[in-house]
Design a protein around this motif. Structure first.
Motif, PDB file in Angstrom:
ATOM      1  N   ILE A 189       5.478  -7.566  -3.131  1.00 12.47           N
ATOM      2  CA  ILE A 189       5.694  -6.129  -3.317  1.00 12.47           C
ATOM      3  C   ILE A 189       5.943  -5.774  -4.782  1.00 12.47           C
ATOM      4  O   ILE A 189       5.591  -4.695  -5.235  1.00 12.47           O
ATOM      5  CB  ILE A 189       6.850  -5.644  -2.410  1.00 12.47           C
ATOM      6  CG1 ILE A 189       6.468  -5.850  -0.940  1.00 12.47           C
ATOM      7  CG2 ILE A 189       7.193  -4.183  -2.678  1.00 12.47           C
ATOM      8  CD1 ILE A 189       7.626  -5.679   0.040  1.00 12.47           C
ATOM      9  N   GLU A 190       6.547  -6.700  -5.526  1.00 17.34           N
ATOM     10  CA  GLU A 190       6.836  -6.511  -6.949  1.00 17.34           C
ATOM     11  C   GLU A 190       7.639  -5.241  -7.221  1.00 17.34           C
ATOM     12  O   GLU A 190       7.218  -4.361  -7.972  1.00 17.34           O
ATOM     13  CB  GLU A 190       5.547  -6.511  -7.757  1.00 17.34           C
ATOM     14  CG  GLU A 190       4.747  -7.796  -7.653  1.00 17.34           C
ATOM     15  CD  GLU A 190       3.408  -7.742  -8.384  1.00 17.34           C
ATOM     16  OE1 GLU A 190       3.035  -6.682  -8.928  1.00 17.34           O
ATOM     17  OE2 GLU A 190       2.743  -8.788  -8.384  1.00 17.34           O
ATOM     18  N   PRO A 191       8.837  -5.151  -6.632  1.00 25.19           N
ATOM     19  CA  PRO A 191       9.653  -3.959  -6.870  1.00 25.19           C
ATOM     20  C   PRO A 191      10.182  -3.923  -8.302  1.00 25.19           C
ATOM     21  O   PRO A 191      10.222  -4.946  -8.987  1.00 25.19           O
ATOM     22  CB  PRO A 191      10.819  -4.124  -5.877  1.00 25.19           C
ATOM     23  CG  PRO A 191      10.954  -5.610  -5.745  1.00 25.19           C
ATOM     24  CD  PRO A 191       9.537  -6.142  -5.824  1.00 25.19           C
ATOM     25  N   THR A 192      10.620  -2.761  -8.718  1.00 24.31           N
ATOM     26  CA  THR A 192      11.213  -2.616 -10.048  1.00 24.31           C
ATOM     27  C   THR A 192      12.597  -3.260 -10.068  1.00 24.31           C
ATOM     28  O   THR A 192      12.965  -3.930 -11.022  1.00 24.31           O
ATOM     29  CB  THR A 192      11.323  -1.129 -10.426  1.00 24.31           C
ATOM     30  OG1 THR A 192      10.033  -0.532 -10.258  1.00 24.31           O
ATOM     31  CG2 THR A 192      11.773  -0.963 -11.857  1.00 24.31           C
ATOM     32  N   PHE A 193      13.355  -3.042  -8.982  1.00 25.89           N
ATOM     33  CA  PHE A 193      14.684  -3.612  -8.852  1.00 25.89           C
ATOM     34  C   PHE A 193      14.832  -4.247  -7.478  1.00 25.89           C
ATOM     35  O   PHE A 193      14.475  -3.634  -6.470  1.00 25.89           O
ATOM     36  CB  PHE A 193      15.780  -2.541  -9.011  1.00 25.89           C
ATOM     37  CG  PHE A 193      15.910  -2.028 -10.409  1.00 25.89           C
ATOM     38  CD1 PHE A 193      16.594  -2.741 -11.371  1.00 25.89           C
ATOM     39  CD2 PHE A 193      15.307  -0.831 -10.766  1.00 25.89           C
ATOM     40  CE1 PHE A 193      16.694  -2.273 -12.667  1.00 25.89           C
ATOM     41  CE2 PHE A 193      15.394  -0.354 -12.058  1.00 25.89           C
ATOM     42  CZ  PHE A 193      16.087  -1.070 -13.016  1.00 25.89           C
ATOM     43  N   ASN A 221       0.807  -1.220   0.000  1.00 22.25           N
ATOM     44  CA  ASN A 221       0.000   0.000   0.000  1.00 22.25           C
ATOM     45  C   ASN A 221       0.839   1.268   0.000  1.00 22.25           C
ATOM     46  O   ASN A 221       0.399   2.304  -0.502  1.00 22.25           O
ATOM     47  CB  ASN A 221      -0.992  -0.003   1.157  1.00 22.25           C
ATOM     48  CG  ASN A 221      -2.181  -0.883   0.862  1.00 22.25           C
ATOM     49  OD1 ASN A 221      -2.559  -1.094  -0.292  1.00 22.25           O
ATOM     50  ND2 ASN A 221      -2.780  -1.427   1.904  1.00 22.25           N
ATOM     51  N   ALA A 222       2.044   1.208   0.536  1.00 20.24           N
ATOM     52  CA  ALA A 222       2.923   2.388   0.547  1.00 20.24           C
ATOM     53  C   ALA A 222       3.320   2.805  -0.870  1.00 20.24           C
ATOM     54  O   ALA A 222       3.632   3.970  -1.107  1.00 20.24           O
ATOM     55  CB  ALA A 222       4.173   2.096   1.375  1.00 20.24           C
ATOM     56  N   ARG A 223       3.277   1.859  -1.803  1.00 19.49           N
ATOM     57  CA  ARG A 223       3.643   2.151  -3.193  1.00 19.49           C
ATOM     58  C   ARG A 223       2.430   2.483  -4.062  1.00 19.49           C
ATOM     59  O   ARG A 223       2.578   2.733  -5.254  1.00 19.49           O
ATOM     60  CB  ARG A 223       4.382   0.954  -3.799  1.00 19.49           C
ATOM     61  CG  ARG A 223       5.725   0.691  -3.110  1.00 19.49           C
ATOM     62  CD  ARG A 223       6.561  -0.328  -3.831  1.00 19.49           C
ATOM     63  NE  ARG A 223       6.873   0.136  -5.175  1.00 19.49           N
ATOM     64  CZ  ARG A 223       7.022  -0.676  -6.216  1.00 19.49           C
ATOM     65  NH1 ARG A 223       6.883  -1.960  -6.074  1.00 19.49           N
ATOM     66  NH2 ARG A 223       7.311  -0.186  -7.400  1.00 19.49           N
TER      67      ARG A 223
END
Length: 171
Positions: free
Chosen positions: A162-166, A106-108
């Motif tokens: 979370i599925e971060p970009t990197f 949710n923070a993203r």
């Protein structure tokens, strides 16, 4: 395609220069492995990218999609799409894995587009099944009493959720 670009990076800790001119460009979808003996700066590079306050960037730049991240706080870097898996994750009593991951997701996201509880549970169940993790892992306190293998599996679950970009895995 997103790009993480590091140019002429110099980093010191406690007045000792560890990194001396690191250059690298990473595009989404690529895997880069940095190898070397202990003390050569692998963890320092990871900490500097994420903005650990003990590591001072004395020269150089780090850009994420053209934006200089050196002035960003750690949480801003995470919201921008960076994830750091550390060698020894902290134990946090009182915060469950599920609570932590939902807050991180949710923070993203924009305030008006938070993930619903049902969608979150569905996604978490799906990812935990892929990792063959028991359901009770979701309700355990973050890393508290986890074995080394459980901590690593939990970090992979965090990545999947979370599925971060990197993702930077300092292992």
């Amino acid at each position: 395609m997103a790009v993480l670009e590091i140019t002429n990076l110099h980093v010191s800790i406690e007045e000792k220069e560890i990194l001396k001119g690191v250059n690298m460009t990473i595009n989404t979808g690529e895997i880069h492995a940095i190898m070397g003996p202990n003390g050569t700066g692998k963890s320092t590079l990871a900490a500097a990218i994420m903005g650990h306050p003990s590591y001072k960037v004395t020269e150089g730049t780090i850009f994420l999609d053209g934006a200089n991240i050196l002035d960003m706080a750690v949480d801003e870097r995470a919201r921008a799409g960076l994830f750091l898996g550390v060698q020894y994750p902290s134990e946090i009593a009182g915060i469950t894995n599920a609570e932590f991951m939902r807050a991180a997701i949710n923070a993203r996201r924009p305030e008006e587009d938070k993930i619903s509880v049902m969608n979150f549970i569905r996604k978490m169940d799906e990812k935990m099944a892929v990792l063959d993790m028991p359901e009770e892992m979701a309700e355990r306190y973050l890393n508290e009493g986890f074995s080394g293998g459980e901590k690593k599996r939990n970090e992979i679950l965090q990545l999947m959720m979370i599925e971060p970009t990197f993702a930077i895995l300092d292992e």
